[in-house]
Enzyme design. Structure first.
Site, PDB file in Angstrom:
ATOM      1  N   ASN A  25      -0.427  -4.949 -15.580  1.00  0.00           N
ATOM      2  CA  ASN A  25       0.224  -5.892 -16.504  1.00  0.00           C
ATOM      3  C   ASN A  25       0.334  -7.314 -15.945  1.00  0.00           C
ATOM      4  OD1 ASN A  25       2.297  -5.393 -14.711  1.00  0.00           O
ATOM      5  ND2 ASN A  25       3.856  -5.024 -16.273  1.00  0.00           N
ATOM      6  N   LYS A  75      -0.582  -9.784  -9.985  1.00  0.00           N
ATOM      7  CA  LYS A  75      -1.013  -8.442  -9.589  1.00  0.00           C
ATOM      8  C   LYS A  75      -2.539  -8.360  -9.443  1.00  0.00           C
ATOM      9  CE  LYS A  75       3.002  -6.108 -11.624  1.00  0.00           C
ATOM     10  NZ  LYS A  75       3.445  -4.878 -12.339  1.00  0.00           N
ATOM     11  N   GLU A 103      14.133  -9.826  -3.469  1.00  0.00           N
ATOM     12  CA  GLU A 103      12.668  -9.810  -3.519  1.00  0.00           C
ATOM     13  C   GLU A 103      12.056 -10.997  -2.780  1.00  0.00           C
ATOM     14  OE1 GLU A 103      12.343  -7.374  -7.779  1.00  0.00           O
ATOM     15  OE2 GLU A 103      11.556  -9.410  -7.637  1.00  0.00           O
ATOM     16  N   TYR A 143       9.127  -1.657  -4.340  1.00  0.00           N
ATOM     17  CA  TYR A 143       9.493  -0.968  -5.584  1.00  0.00           C
ATOM     18  C   TYR A 143      10.431   0.218  -5.334  1.00  0.00           C
ATOM     19  CZ  TYR A 143       6.149  -3.609  -8.459  1.00  0.00           C
ATOM     20  OH  TYR A 143       5.490  -4.593  -9.160  1.00  0.00           O
ATOM     21  N   HIS A 148       4.422  -9.605 -11.996  1.00  0.00           N
ATOM     22  CA  HIS A 148       5.777  -9.099 -11.816  1.00  0.00           C
ATOM     23  C   HIS A 148       6.711 -10.298 -11.741  1.00  0.00           C
ATOM     24  CE1 HIS A 148       9.309  -7.086 -10.172  1.00  0.00           C
ATOM     25  NE2 HIS A 148       9.395  -8.129  -9.361  1.00  0.00           N
TER      26      HIS A 148
HETATM   27  P1  CMP Z   1       6.971  -4.609 -12.713  1.00  0.00           P
HETATM   28  O1  CMP Z   1       7.735  -5.747 -13.299  1.00  0.00           O
HETATM   29  O2  CMP Z   1       6.069  -4.926 -11.581  1.00  0.00           O
HETATM   30  O3  CMP Z   1       8.018  -3.491 -12.239  1.00  0.00           O
HETATM   31  C1  CMP Z   1       7.669  -2.132 -12.172  1.00  0.00           C
HETATM   32  C2  CMP Z   1       6.337  -1.835 -12.784  1.00  0.00           C
HETATM   33  O4  CMP Z   1       6.088  -0.486 -13.092  1.00  0.00           O
HETATM   34  C3  CMP Z   1       6.207  -2.549 -14.107  1.00  0.00           C
HETATM   35  O5  CMP Z   1       6.087  -3.935 -13.879  1.00  0.00           O
HETATM   36  C4  CMP Z   1       4.991  -1.843 -14.716  1.00  0.00           C
HETATM   37  O6  CMP Z   1       3.767  -2.444 -14.319  1.00  0.00           O
HETATM   38  C5  CMP Z   1       5.060  -0.454 -14.077  1.00  0.00           C
HETATM   39  N1  CMP Z   1       5.338   0.600 -15.052  1.00  0.00           N
HETATM   40  C6  CMP Z   1       4.530   1.631 -15.367  1.00  0.00           C
HETATM   41  N2  CMP Z   1       5.083   2.425 -16.273  1.00  0.00           N
HETATM   42  C7  CMP Z   1       6.284   1.887 -16.586  1.00  0.00           C
HETATM   43  C8  CMP Z   1       7.347   2.246 -17.479  1.00  0.00           C
HETATM   44  N3  CMP Z   1       7.269   3.334 -18.259  1.00  0.00           N
HETATM   45  N4  CMP Z   1       8.431   1.451 -17.534  1.00  0.00           N
HETATM   46  C9  CMP Z   1       8.541   0.360 -16.730  1.00  0.00           C
HETATM   47  N5  CMP Z   1       7.565  -0.025 -15.856  1.00  0.00           N
HETATM   48  C10 CMP Z   1       6.454   0.726 -15.798  1.00  0.00           C
END
Ligand code: CMP
Length: 141
Positions: free
Chosen positions: A113, A10, A127, A50, A116
């Site tokens: 974070n 990311k 995906e 998403y 992904h």
């Molecule tokens: P990712 O695996 O990219 O999939 C969806 C993303 O939404 C997740 O990682 C997080 O970075 C983001 N996100 C933000 N808030 C939340 C939440 N409460 N629960 C899950 N994903 C979240």
């Protein structure tokens, strides 16, 4: 069984200059990079990727973050690749991620974070196809 998973480094991790460190973790765990590209996602690409989260309260922030800078997208191949990559990443919320995982080491918040990873073999198939044509995937066999 040998399977594939879709991974995204990311914008926060690209900005921290840790693409190589993250690739090393994949490779040391026995995952091979069989497709890769760096790209700056458009709003439309991020929303489409998403789409399953469209109704979630964090959707707009997620799309804004994912379009805030370049990402690196890769398909990883190896034994149990989906679960192996999830183990390497650690929990979605870096505060809950186990020590030594990518998110514990490089992520700063649940939005920023670092990575992904597909959550199932079915998601992985969707995906990977979202980002790569068949002729952009180079199986290692
Ligand atoms: P990712 O695996 O990219 O999939 C969806 C993303 O939404 C997740 O990682 C997080 O970075 C983001 N996100 C933000 N808030 C939340 C939440 N409460 N629960 C899950 N994903 C979240």
């Amino acid at each position: 069984a040998t399977e594939r998973t879709l991974s995204i480094i990311k914008p926060d991790a690209v900005a921290k200059n840790v693409i190589g460190e993250i690739y090393s973790r994949f490779e040391k765990a026995g995952l091979s990079i069989v497709a890769a590209k760096m790209m700056h996602l458009t709003q439309e690409q991020a929303e489409g990727f998403y789409a399953e989260h469209k109704e979630r309260p964090f959707f707009n922030d997620l799309v804004a973050f994912m379009t805030s800078g370049p990402v690196v997208v890769q398909a990883l191949e190896g034994e149990g690749a989906v679960l192996k990559n999830r183990d390497l990443m650690g929990a979605t919320n870096p505060k809950e991620a186990e020590a030594g995982t990518i998110r514990a080491d490089f992520a700063s918040s649940i939005d920023a974070n670092a990575v992904h990873g597909s959550d199932s073999a079915a998601s992985a198939e969707r995906e990977i196809a979202y980002f790569f044509n068949d002729n952009e995937i180079c199986p290692r066999g």
